[in-house]
Design a protein around this motif. Structure first.
Motif, PDB file in Angstrom:
ATOM      1  N   PRO A   1       0.839  -1.199   0.000  1.00 37.19           N
ATOM      2  CA  PRO A   1       0.000   0.000   0.000  1.00 37.19           C
ATOM      3  C   PRO A   1       0.870   1.243   0.000  1.00 37.19           C
ATOM      4  O   PRO A   1       1.936   1.254   0.619  1.00 37.19           O
ATOM      5  N   LYS A   2       0.418   2.282  -0.708  1.00 35.82           N
ATOM      6  CA  LYS A   2       1.252   3.484  -0.804  1.00 35.82           C
ATOM      7  C   LYS A   2       0.799   4.567   0.179  1.00 35.82           C
ATOM      8  O   LYS A   2       0.680   5.724  -0.200  1.00 35.82           O
ATOM      9  N   ASP A   3       0.566   4.172   1.416  1.00 33.32           N
ATOM     10  CA  ASP A   3       0.201   5.202   2.410  1.00 33.32           C
ATOM     11  C   ASP A   3       1.360   6.169   2.551  1.00 33.32           C
ATOM     12  O   ASP A   3       1.193   7.369   2.646  1.00 33.32           O
ATOM     13  N   VAL A   4       2.557   5.588   2.574  1.00 36.71           N
ATOM     14  CA  VAL A   4       3.748   6.431   2.567  1.00 36.71           C
ATOM     15  C   VAL A   4       4.340   6.309   1.173  1.00 36.71           C
ATOM     16  O   VAL A   4       4.484   5.225   0.650  1.00 36.71           O
ATOM     17  N   HIS A   5       4.651   7.444   0.585  1.00 38.01           N
ATOM     18  CA  HIS A   5       5.145   7.401  -0.789  1.00 38.01           C
ATOM     19  C   HIS A   5       6.593   6.963  -0.874  1.00 38.01           C
ATOM     20  O   HIS A   5       7.375   7.205   0.048  1.00 38.01           O
ATOM     21  N   THR A   6       6.913   6.349  -2.012  1.00 37.55           N
ATOM     22  CA  THR A   6       8.278   5.853  -2.175  1.00 37.55           C
ATOM     23  C   THR A   6       9.296   6.986  -2.260  1.00 37.55           C
ATOM     24  O   THR A   6      10.475   6.752  -2.063  1.00 37.55           O
ATOM     25  N   VAL A   7       8.835   8.209  -2.561  1.00 36.81           N
ATOM     26  CA  VAL A   7       9.803   9.313  -2.587  1.00 36.81           C
ATOM     27  C   VAL A   7      10.378   9.572  -1.195  1.00 36.81           C
ATOM     28  O   VAL A   7      11.472  10.126  -1.075  1.00 36.81           O
ATOM     29  N   THR A   8       9.647   9.149  -0.153  1.00 36.83           N
ATOM     30  CA  THR A   8      10.235   9.288   1.183  1.00 36.83           C
ATOM     31  C   THR A   8      10.629   7.925   1.765  1.00 36.83           C
ATOM     32  O   THR A   8      11.553   7.837   2.554  1.00 36.83           O
ATOM     33  N   ASP A   9       9.922   6.857   1.344  1.00 36.49           N
ATOM     34  CA  ASP A   9      10.189   5.536   1.900  1.00 36.49           C
ATOM     35  C   ASP A   9      10.187   4.535   0.759  1.00 36.49           C
ATOM     36  O   ASP A   9       9.179   3.908   0.473  1.00 36.49           O
ATOM     37  N   GLY A  10      11.330   4.427   0.077  1.00 37.48           N
ATOM     38  CA  GLY A  10      11.394   3.590  -1.115  1.00 37.48           C
ATOM     39  C   GLY A  10      12.318   2.412  -0.961  1.00 37.48           C
ATOM     40  O   GLY A  10      12.178   1.608  -0.038  1.00 37.48           O
ATOM     41  N   LEU A  11      13.289   2.333  -1.852  1.00 41.40           N
ATOM     42  CA  LEU A  11      14.236   1.225  -1.844  1.00 41.40           C
ATOM     43  C   LEU A  11      14.985   1.204  -0.512  1.00 41.40           C
ATOM     44  O   LEU A  11      15.557   2.202  -0.087  1.00 41.40           O
ATOM     45  N   TRP A  12      14.996   0.065   0.142  1.00 39.45           N
ATOM     46  CA  TRP A  12      15.588  -0.084   1.483  1.00 39.45           C
ATOM     47  C   TRP A  12      15.126   1.020   2.438  1.00 39.45           C
ATOM     48  O   TRP A  12      15.912   1.550   3.231  1.00 39.45           O
ATOM     49  N   HIS A  13      13.859   1.377   2.268  1.00 36.18           N
ATOM     50  CA  HIS A  13      13.228   2.412   3.109  1.00 36.18           C
ATOM     51  C   HIS A  13      13.906   3.775   2.996  1.00 36.18           C
ATOM     52  O   HIS A  13      13.765   4.618   3.885  1.00 36.18           O
ATOM     53  N   LYS A  14      14.638   3.993   1.913  1.00 39.78           N
ATOM     54  CA  LYS A  14      15.271   5.296   1.723  1.00 39.78           C
ATOM     55  C   LYS A  14      14.479   6.086   0.670  1.00 39.78           C
ATOM     56  O   LYS A  14      13.814   5.483  -0.179  1.00 39.78           O
ATOM     57  N   PRO A  15      14.575   7.400   0.711  1.00 37.58           N
ATOM     58  CA  PRO A  15      13.882   8.201  -0.308  1.00 37.58           C
ATOM     59  C   PRO A  15      14.347   7.800  -1.714  1.00 37.58           C
ATOM     60  O   PRO A  15      15.546   7.678  -1.948  1.00 37.58           O
ATOM     61  N   THR A  16      13.406   7.576  -2.591  1.00 38.49           N
ATOM     62  CA  THR A  16      13.750   7.034  -3.903  1.00 38.49           C
ATOM     63  C   THR A  16      12.922   7.693  -5.001  1.00 38.49           C
ATOM     64  O   THR A  16      11.720   7.891  -4.843  1.00 38.49           O
ATOM     65  N   THR A  17      13.602   8.042  -6.083  1.00 35.73           N
ATOM     66  CA  THR A  17      12.884   8.557  -7.252  1.00 35.73           C
ATOM     67  C   THR A  17      12.928   7.519  -8.353  1.00 35.73           C
ATOM     68  O   THR A  17      14.005   7.106  -8.780  1.00 35.73           O
ATOM     69  N   LEU A  18      11.758   7.112  -8.783  1.00 38.33           N
ATOM     70  CA  LEU A  18      11.676   6.118  -9.845  1.00 38.33           C
ATOM     71  C   LEU A  18      11.004   6.753 -11.053  1.00 38.33           C
ATOM     72  O   LEU A  18       9.939   7.346 -10.937  1.00 38.33           O
ATOM     73  N   ASN A  19      11.696   6.693 -12.188  1.00 39.12           N
ATOM     74  CA  ASN A  19      11.099   7.194 -13.423  1.00 39.12           C
ATOM     75  C   ASN A  19      11.291   6.195 -14.551  1.00 39.12           C
ATOM     76  O   ASN A  19      12.183   5.355 -14.518  1.00 39.12           O
ATOM     77  N   ASN A  20      10.461   6.374 -15.539  1.00 41.97           N
ATOM     78  CA  ASN A  20      10.490   5.521 -16.718  1.00 41.97           C
ATOM     79  C   ASN A  20      11.693   5.866 -17.621  1.00 41.97           C
ATOM     80  O   ASN A  20      12.231   6.977 -17.551  1.00 41.97           O
TER      81      ASN A  20
END
Ligand SMILES: Cc1cc2nc3c(=O)[nH]c(=O)nc-3n(C[C@H](O)[C@H](O)[C@H](O)COP(=O)(O)O)c2cc1C
Ligand code: SF4
Ligand code: SF4
Ligand code: SF4
Ligand code: FES
Ligand code: FES
Lengths: 621, 173
Positions: free
Chosen positions: A327-346
């Motif tokens: 679930p994306k209650d917390v966004h991956t920009v703050t809690d992403g890969l290994w719970h670190k802020p992450t920017t994912l783009n195409n």
């Protein structure tokens, strides 16, 4: 080319290297560019490449003629393709046997070989250059056009055309905030499907707390029928790497990952080589271009699961786990890969970054519509004449893409519908083709730009079968974590299967709509949320096809196996016997020069006879 | 490429659980499936519980837990290939060899695989036989292709026919 790569330690070094590379390119009298993209590979371009190289060696021309094997040029249908310079001559449909003649005539004498040129289907004239071909004429090829100038395995080629100058400009002149501002003004929206504003994502990630941050390139491209991401990564990997580096600078990341599907071996290989080369030059690693910025990246292969294109599932997969969305209650920009802020783009999103920095945000924002800026690459496939990759300014009408660029349906048939947005999108009927390709306009019509697949359908395509196809795909690809998606899609598939197999009942349509509603509103991730779209859009625009299947037990397009029969038109059949000899099930009888007949009890509906009859006598009813 | 050994596959990746999928890819490339014994070693060396290794190997379509046949036929069933009739191709293999996607013939000669897109959509329907792409596939071309592998050396009549046809066919551009 020097064997040991000089390390590029500053912006000045890079400029000097570029100058050197450009002047050494002048040593070649002529250039011969051959497409080595996957589409052309499937048309045996490797044999053509080998033949050309052998011929050049035989004539001792290796030193004066540069052979450049590149990524996709877009017009895959006509491959293998070759462009010769000087003259910009475009040859297509090549065979290895043509190599000798090309060297003897075109390279040595400058004569154009008529036979190898493209024929304009409307005027029947031979045309000499890419620019004169209708397929290319209506396009605005900002990203794809670069492919022809770079050998994907040569960072030197990329640097020679100005590569990494956007990075140099960024490090020298732009603060991270300024980069984000520039991307914001450009209006760039994510090319991976949702069209999320890229700058907003970057800004949120930049301001998220934490020292360690990541950038990820989503090259999973799970959407079947779409292959632009592959073609960019395969043909011009440094463009993607440079974009990611600029993004990493903006958000404050030191590490990046490219997540690419394993079904794309050439893309994996080229991206790996590109990263290696960038490291050798010092363009990846510590203190890049002397600007105090350190960054490195890694390639990770996917495992062939569609759901892993979804951002949270992709990150789980990158961590080496089963790719289930969360679930994306917390966004991956703050809690992403290994719970670190992450920017994912195409892939395509990243590829747009360095042109925006180089040419300025206003240049990018000058193309497209109010809400959708820039150009977008589409994979034009299906029952259309000119299949391939098409890059147009956002806002171009679908009709232009399908008819002016695509040349309309194959075999002179009529286009019936266009499917956009893959499994998350929908089918639009002919009278909706004036819609512009624009994130919001397509969404309002019940479809989507999505990742950019455009599948053309004609009267030989059954819309109920298409709905079934997508449901079966999604049922297979659902990770099964949540009930509405797992059971809902399954039930919908059951109903549509009933309809295509002649067991459909009129009241099932309402149940289908009700299920669609539930699945769309109660599923956890985007896969489930958009799963009903193909069904709903076909129900909305093609109700008569559902009715024919349900009420008359008939498949008007002649696709649904349980509802069709193969027959021979006695009027047209001349008794040549080709079908009789080809039928593996001994279902066809007939005397020489007399009309043949198909025994429907023996016929397995395999379709072998159909493609073999030269007189169009076999009909599917 | 040099032959991969489990030792070389694991080199530099030990105790890095996030390398699991990459390692499994390499194991799969080496043996063309994932042997149980290797899963145990991978589990120990990367520090990932065996059950998790198994779950991952099972979840992703790229991994096979059963040995593959000598010849692998991959049929693309992506949308672009589907609307150009790729379902007829799967039926063809089922009719000819009696196997469905994911299965291997009893004699170990053929494995049939389906994928959802190979990225050569413009040339659909696409079939891959042992790494070689075939474009614009039709049921009859596929039938000949399978026959030609099955009876290697014997000139199949269908095959010979399609060859002459190929020569006569005019250049489309
Ligand atoms: C089921 C599912 C599959 C997806 N597959 C892809 C994909 O293959 N490639 C991709 O770039 N985005 C895919 N997406 C969208 C990503 O989750 C994400 O939104 C996107 O990569 C963000 O990049 P962008 O902002 O540059 O578009 C998928 C989403 C869902 C729900
Ligand atoms: S919606 Fe489907 S794919 Fe997404 S998490 Fe739920 S079950 Fe998995
Ligand atoms: S191939 Fe066509 S024309 Fe020839 S016998 Fe069969 S149906 Fe008749
Ligand atoms: S569809 Fe196949 S089985 Fe039926 S008549 Fe034609 S070749 Fe024979
Ligand atoms: S692969 Fe050659 S043009 Fe697309
Ligand atoms: S849909 Fe078959 S190759 Fe893409």
């Amino acid at each position: 080319m020097p064997k040991v790569k000089p390390r590029v330690k500053s912006v000045k070094d890079l400029a000097e290297l570029r100058k050197r590379l450009r002047s050494s390119a002048k040593n070649f009298k002529s250039k011969l560019t051959i497409c080595g993209g996957t589409g052309c590979h499937a048309s045996r371009s490797q044999d053509v490449i080998d033949a050309v190289k052998k011929e050049l060696k035989k004539r001792k021309l290796e030193k004066s003629v540069r052979v450049r094997v590149t990524g996709c040029h877009g017009f895959c249908e006509q491959g293998p393709l070759m462009i010769l310079e000087p003259g910009n001559i475009f040859y297509c449909g090549l065979k290895p046997e043509d190599a000798g003649e090309i060297i003897a005539e075109t390279i040595l004498k400058g004569e154009v070989i008529e036979r190898l040129l493209y024929t304009d289907p409307v005027t029947s004239n031979k045309v000499q250059t890419e620019a004169e071909i209708p397929f290319y004429r209506a396009q605005d090829r900002q990203l794809l056009a670069q492919n022809r100038h770079v050998d994907p395995c040569s960072i030197e080629d990329y640097i020679a055309i100005g590569g990494y100058s956007a990075l140099a400009k960024t490090l020298a002149e732009f603060s991270p905030e300024k980069v984000i501002e520039e991307v914001k003004i450009s209006g760039l929206r994510g090319r991976g499907g949702g069209g999320f504003p890229t700058a907003r994502k970057w800004a949120e990630c930049r301001s998220a707390p934490g020292e360690e941050k990541y950038v990820i390139c989503n090259a999973d491209e799970g959407d079947p029928g779409a292959y632009m991401d592959r073609s960019i990564l395969e043909g011009n990997p440094h463009l993607v790497i440079e974009g990611m580096m600029i993004g990493a600078w903006a958000i404050g990341a030191r590490q990046g990952y490219v997540y690419v599907r394993n079904e794309y071996p050439l893309a994996v290989k080229h991206a790996r080589i590109a990263i290696q080369q960038a490291r050798e030059y010092g363009l990846l690693g510590d203190d890049i271009l002397g600007g105090g910025f350190s960054f490195d990246m890694e390639i990770c292969r996917g495992g062939g699961a569609f759901v892993c294109g979804e951002s949270t599932a992709l990150m789980a997969s990158l961590e080496g786990k089963v790719g289930e969305p969360r679930p994306k209650d917390v966004h991956t920009v703050t809690d992403g890969l290994w719970h670190k802020p992450t920017t994912l783009n195409n892939v395509e999103t990243w590829a747009n970054v360095s042109p925006i920095i180089s040419n300025g945000a206003a240049w990018f924002a000058g193309k497209g519509t109010r809400g959708s800026k820039g150009t977008k690459i589409f994979a034009l496939t299906g029952r259309v004449k000119n299949t391939g990759l098409v890059e147009v300014a956002m806002g171009t009408p679908l009709r232009t893409i399908v008819f002016d660029i695509g040349g309309g349906a194959i075999n002179g048939r009529a286009v019936k519908a266009v499917q956009t947005g893959g499994p998350s999108g929908g089918c639009l009927p002919l009278d909706r083709l004036d819609l512009p390709v624009d994130f919001d306009a397509l969404y309002d019509a019940g479809s989507m730009v999505g990742s950019g697949g455009i599948v053309v359908m004609d009267e030989k395509t059954c819309m109920v079968d298409v709905a079934k196809y997508f449901l079966a795909f999604l049922q297979d690809e659902s990770c099964g974590k949540c009930v509405p998606c797992r059971l809902g899609i399954d039930r919908m598939l059951e109903i549509v299967t009933d309809i295509t197999e002649g067991r459909g009942r009129p009241e099932q349509i309402d149940l289908l709509k009700e299920l669609a509603d539930t699945v769309a509103s109660a599923s956890l991730c985007g896969l489930g949320k958009t799963a009903p779209n193909p069904v709903l859009s076909t129900l909305r625009y093609f109700p008569e096809e559902y009715e024919a299947h349900i009420n008359e037990k008939r498949c008007p397009a002649g696709v649904c196996r349980e509802l069709i029969e193969y027959e021979i038109d006695a009027e047209k059949c001349n008794g040549c016997g080709a079908c009789r000899r080809a039928c593996p099930h001994d279902a066809i009888k007939g005397k020489k020069k007399e009309a043949h007949v198909i025994n429907s009890r023996k016929c397995q509906k395999c379709g072998i006879c159909l493609s073999g009859c030269k007189f169009d006598s076999i009909i599917v009813t | 490429m040099s032959v991969l050994t489990l030792e070389s596959i694991l080199k530099g990746r030990r105790s890095q659980p996030h390398q699991l999928i990459e390692v499994l890819h390499d194991v799969q490339e080496r043996y063309r499936y994932i042997p149980e014994e290797d899963m145990r070693i991978v589990s120990r060396e990367l520090g990932v519980p065996l059950i998790e290794v198994y779950r991952v190997a099972n979840f992703y379509k790229a991994f096979s837990l059963k040995p593959l046949g000598r010849n692998v036929i991959t049929i693309c069933t992506g949308t672009a290939c589907h609307v150009r009739g790729s379902n007829l191709l799967s039926n063809q293999v089922l009719g000819q060899l009696g196997i469905s996607p994911g299965d291997t013939t009893e004699d170990g000669q053929f494995t049939l695989e389906q994928v959802n897109c190979l990225g050569a959509c413009a040339l659909g329907p696409v079939v891959v036989l042992n790494g070689t792409y075939y474009k614009h596939m039709t049921p009859s071309k596929l039938r000949s292709l399978i026959n030609s592998v099955n009876e290697k050396g014997i000139e199949d009549t269908d095959d010979a026919k399609s060859k002459t046809k190929g020569k006569k066919r005019q250049r489309s551009c």
